[in-house]
Design a protein around this motif. Sequence first.
Motif, PDB file in Angstrom:
ATOM      1  N   GLU A  38       0.830  -1.210   0.000  1.00 48.24           N
ATOM      2  CA  GLU A  38       0.000   0.000   0.000  1.00 48.24           C
ATOM      3  C   GLU A  38       0.863   1.259   0.000  1.00 48.24           C
ATOM      4  O   GLU A  38       0.566   2.235  -0.704  1.00 48.24           O
ATOM      5  N   ALA A  39       1.943   1.255   0.784  1.00 43.75           N
ATOM      6  CA  ALA A  39       2.823   2.418   0.870  1.00 43.75           C
ATOM      7  C   ALA A  39       3.488   2.716  -0.470  1.00 43.75           C
ATOM      8  O   ALA A  39       3.767   3.879  -0.785  1.00 43.75           O
ATOM      9  N   ILE A  40       3.760   1.699  -1.245  1.00 44.60           N
ATOM     10  CA  ILE A  40       4.367   1.897  -2.565  1.00 44.60           C
ATOM     11  C   ILE A  40       3.394   2.573  -3.524  1.00 44.60           C
ATOM     12  O   ILE A  40       3.775   3.428  -4.330  1.00 44.60           O
ATOM     13  N   MET A  41       2.123   2.222  -3.418  1.00 43.52           N
ATOM     14  CA  MET A  41       1.143   2.649  -4.406  1.00 43.52           C
ATOM     15  C   MET A  41       0.522   4.018  -4.130  1.00 43.52           C
ATOM     16  O   MET A  41       0.154   4.731  -5.052  1.00 43.52           O
ATOM     17  N   ARG A  42       0.429   4.413  -2.854  1.00 42.34           N
ATOM     18  CA  ARG A  42      -0.341   5.614  -2.505  1.00 42.34           C
ATOM     19  C   ARG A  42       0.544   6.847  -2.354  1.00 42.34           C
ATOM     20  O   ARG A  42       1.728   6.732  -2.005  1.00 42.34           O
ATOM     21  N   PRO A  43       0.018   8.048  -2.582  1.00 40.53           N
ATOM     22  CA  PRO A  43       0.796   9.275  -2.349  1.00 40.53           C
ATOM     23  C   PRO A  43       1.202   9.387  -0.881  1.00 40.53           C
ATOM     24  O   PRO A  43       0.384   9.164   0.024  1.00 40.53           O
ATOM     25  N   VAL A  44       2.455   9.747  -0.641  1.00 43.03           N
ATOM     26  CA  VAL A  44       2.955   9.841   0.722  1.00 43.03           C
ATOM     27  C   VAL A  44       2.190  10.899   1.513  1.00 43.03           C
ATOM     28  O   VAL A  44       1.866  10.697   2.696  1.00 43.03           O
ATOM     29  N   SER A  45       1.863  12.023   0.877  1.00 45.92           N
ATOM     30  CA  SER A  45       1.165  13.090   1.588  1.00 45.92           C
ATOM     31  C   SER A  45      -0.199  12.635   2.089  1.00 45.92           C
ATOM     32  O   SER A  45      -0.638  13.044   3.177  1.00 45.92           O
ATOM     33  N   GLU A  46      -0.842  11.796   1.331  1.00 45.10           N
ATOM     34  CA  GLU A  46      -2.152  11.272   1.727  1.00 45.10           C
ATOM     35  C   GLU A  46      -2.022  10.354   2.933  1.00 45.10           C
ATOM     36  O   GLU A  46      -2.808  10.429   3.887  1.00 45.10           O
ATOM     37  N   ILE A  47      -1.022   9.490   2.907  1.00 48.18           N
ATOM     38  CA  ILE A  47      -0.773   8.576   4.028  1.00 48.18           C
ATOM     39  C   ILE A  47      -0.413   9.369   5.279  1.00 48.18           C
ATOM     40  O   ILE A  47      -0.903   9.089   6.383  1.00 48.18           O
ATOM     41  N   GLU A  48       0.431  10.384   5.107  1.00 45.73           N
ATOM     42  CA  GLU A  48       0.867  11.189   6.248  1.00 45.73           C
ATOM     43  C   GLU A  48      -0.319  11.906   6.887  1.00 45.73           C
ATOM     44  O   GLU A  48      -0.433  11.971   8.113  1.00 45.73           O
ATOM     45  N   HIS A  93      -5.339  20.181  15.851  1.00 44.14           N
ATOM     46  CA  HIS A  93      -3.960  20.125  15.358  1.00 44.14           C
ATOM     47  C   HIS A  93      -3.882  20.731  13.966  1.00 44.14           C
ATOM     48  O   HIS A  93      -4.843  20.673  13.187  1.00 44.14           O
ATOM     49  N   PRO A  94      -2.731  21.318  13.608  1.00 43.15           N
ATOM     50  CA  PRO A  94      -2.657  22.116  12.378  1.00 43.15           C
ATOM     51  C   PRO A  94      -2.114  21.381  11.164  1.00 43.15           C
ATOM     52  O   PRO A  94      -1.529  22.024  10.268  1.00 43.15           O
ATOM     53  N   PHE A  95      -2.283  20.058  11.065  1.00 43.37           N
ATOM     54  CA  PHE A  95      -1.713  19.358   9.912  1.00 43.37           C
ATOM     55  C   PHE A  95      -2.332  19.858   8.610  1.00 43.37           C
ATOM     56  O   PHE A  95      -1.635  20.098   7.624  1.00 43.37           O
ATOM     57  N   ALA A  96      -3.644  20.017   8.596  1.00 43.88           N
ATOM     58  CA  ALA A  96      -4.314  20.438   7.366  1.00 43.88           C
ATOM     59  C   ALA A  96      -3.848  21.814   6.918  1.00 43.88           C
ATOM     60  O   ALA A  96      -3.893  22.139   5.722  1.00 43.88           O
ATOM     61  N   ALA A  97      -3.374  22.625   7.875  1.00 44.24           N
ATOM     62  CA  ALA A  97      -2.874  23.955   7.542  1.00 44.24           C
ATOM     63  C   ALA A  97      -1.413  23.935   7.110  1.00 44.24           C
ATOM     64  O   ALA A  97      -0.819  24.994   6.866  1.00 44.24           O
ATOM     65  N   GLY A  98      -0.816  22.749   7.038  1.00 46.05           N
ATOM     66  CA  GLY A  98       0.569  22.635   6.602  1.00 46.05           C
ATOM     67  C   GLY A  98       1.580  23.007   7.657  1.00 46.05           C
ATOM     68  O   GLY A  98       2.724  23.355   7.332  1.00 46.05           O
ATOM     69  N   ARG A  99       1.198  22.882   8.944  1.00 47.96           N
ATOM     70  CA  ARG A  99       2.087  23.303  10.021  1.00 47.96           C
ATOM     71  C   ARG A  99       2.470  22.156  10.951  1.00 47.96           C
ATOM     72  O   ARG A  99       2.778  22.375  12.114  1.00 47.96           O
ATOM     73  N   THR A 100       2.457  20.934  10.424  1.00 48.12           N
ATOM     74  CA  THR A 100       2.899  19.773  11.197  1.00 48.12           C
ATOM     75  C   THR A 100       3.857  18.962  10.345  1.00 48.12           C
ATOM     76  O   THR A 100       3.512  18.533   9.246  1.00 48.12           O
ATOM     77  N   LEU A 101       5.068  18.761  10.862  1.00 51.60           N
ATOM     78  CA  LEU A 101       6.098  18.022  10.145  1.00 51.60           C
ATOM     79  C   LEU A 101       6.366  16.702  10.845  1.00 51.60           C
ATOM     80  O   LEU A 101       6.392  16.634  12.080  1.00 51.60           O
ATOM     81  N   SER A 102       6.589  15.656  10.085  1.00 49.64           N
ATOM     82  CA  SER A 102       6.936  14.363  10.670  1.00 49.64           C
ATOM     83  C   SER A 102       8.450  14.181  10.668  1.00 49.64           C
ATOM     84  O   SER A 102       9.145  14.617   9.743  1.00 49.64           O
ATOM     85  N   CYS A 103       8.946  13.535  11.727  1.00 49.55           N
ATOM     86  CA  CYS A 103      10.382  13.294  11.915  1.00 49.55           C
ATOM     87  C   CYS A 103      10.575  11.828  12.291  1.00 49.55           C
ATOM     88  O   CYS A 103       9.628  11.126  12.642  1.00 49.55           O
TER      89      CYS A 103
END
Length: 383
Positions: free
Chosen positions: A53-63, A79-89
């Motif tokens: 599934e991870a290979i096939m789907r857009p990473v941004s959608e999964i994130e 939480h502000p993920f939809a506003a583009g203010r959350t980064l994954s590490c």
Amino acid sequence: MNRIQPTVSAENLTQFETLALDSSMNLADGHARQQLTSAQSKIVAELPDMWAEAIMRPVSEIEQEAAESFFGMLGQHSHPFAAGRTLSCYSSSLAMEILARSLVTTSDAIALLHPTFDNIPDILAGVGLKLIPVEEEQAHDDDLPAELLEQVGCVFITTPNNPTGRVMTEARLRRLAEQCAEYNVVLALDTSFRGFDTAAQFDHYAVLEASGCRWVVIEDTGKLWPTLELKIGWLARSANVDLPIEKIHSDILLGTSPLILLMVKRFSDDGADGGLAELHRTIAEHRALVRAELAGVPDISFVDEQARVSVERLHVGSRMGMDVWSAVRSQNLYVLPCQKFHWARPNEGERMLRLALSRNPSTLLAGAEVLRSALLDTPERHR
């Protein structure tokens, strides 16, 4: 045959934890090492399908799905993920490094909770920031002094705190955020142990946004589930934070694994469906097991009676913590001495040990039995 014990030269708590990694009685680090639940075992069995599934789907959608599931499980609906203010590490420690490198571009001093886990002050001081201790009682009970807020660029709070488990209430967080807004100081929160205590699961982001302060929050999946160090640290920020967080994040990494993000989503969905409540019961049972096994040992006490997090502090009375640590280490049990949590005044922690509770019951029982024997045999030391 007894193992030859190498000389101890640990300079921080993580090095003490590293000594324990190969031990069958590792009660040192706070990472999740208990058995998978039956529902979690099914998720792990589906990892090959998640890989495809991870290979096939857009990473941004999964994130986005992973963030919505994780933050939603913990009540953080603003939480502000939809506003583009959350980064994954890769980890919360990496998120901390990014924050530290961002802060030092605009400030030379930070007010930091005391005590707290020592990699926080080490990372902050490592980029050149001056650390000013804020005692836990003051942080939770009183307004911070104006003279303090005038000399720092950030106030950093761990809630729930590691090792004390103390949680900042909604009312106290609101007032602290108001103070930070008044003095244009960044309010940074490390909430890595949030998942263990429902008192820490009110919507922090709603409170922070309403205050108008500049804020950063570090979240962590790594303490909750025994996923063999496969984890995500989240770094969320306000729109007005005015720090180069996104640039520094891009200096260090491109992104995180979509496979791990899918796993986090599945574990979070299970958590919201009762898995988190099951974890709370497990930790409570493990805390009770340890306390029962050590009951009756003279001159000890459990420091944090109300704690719900996955660690337990033990005051060893008139004994020295390192004496007890050395005694149990000779029996292949590893716990964590507490001096370095008290990063400004290490002597305050010299008669305490921290025990990890996210373990199998048999490991905890065996470790508690060794600890009990060592406590009974360790001579008193008076100053």
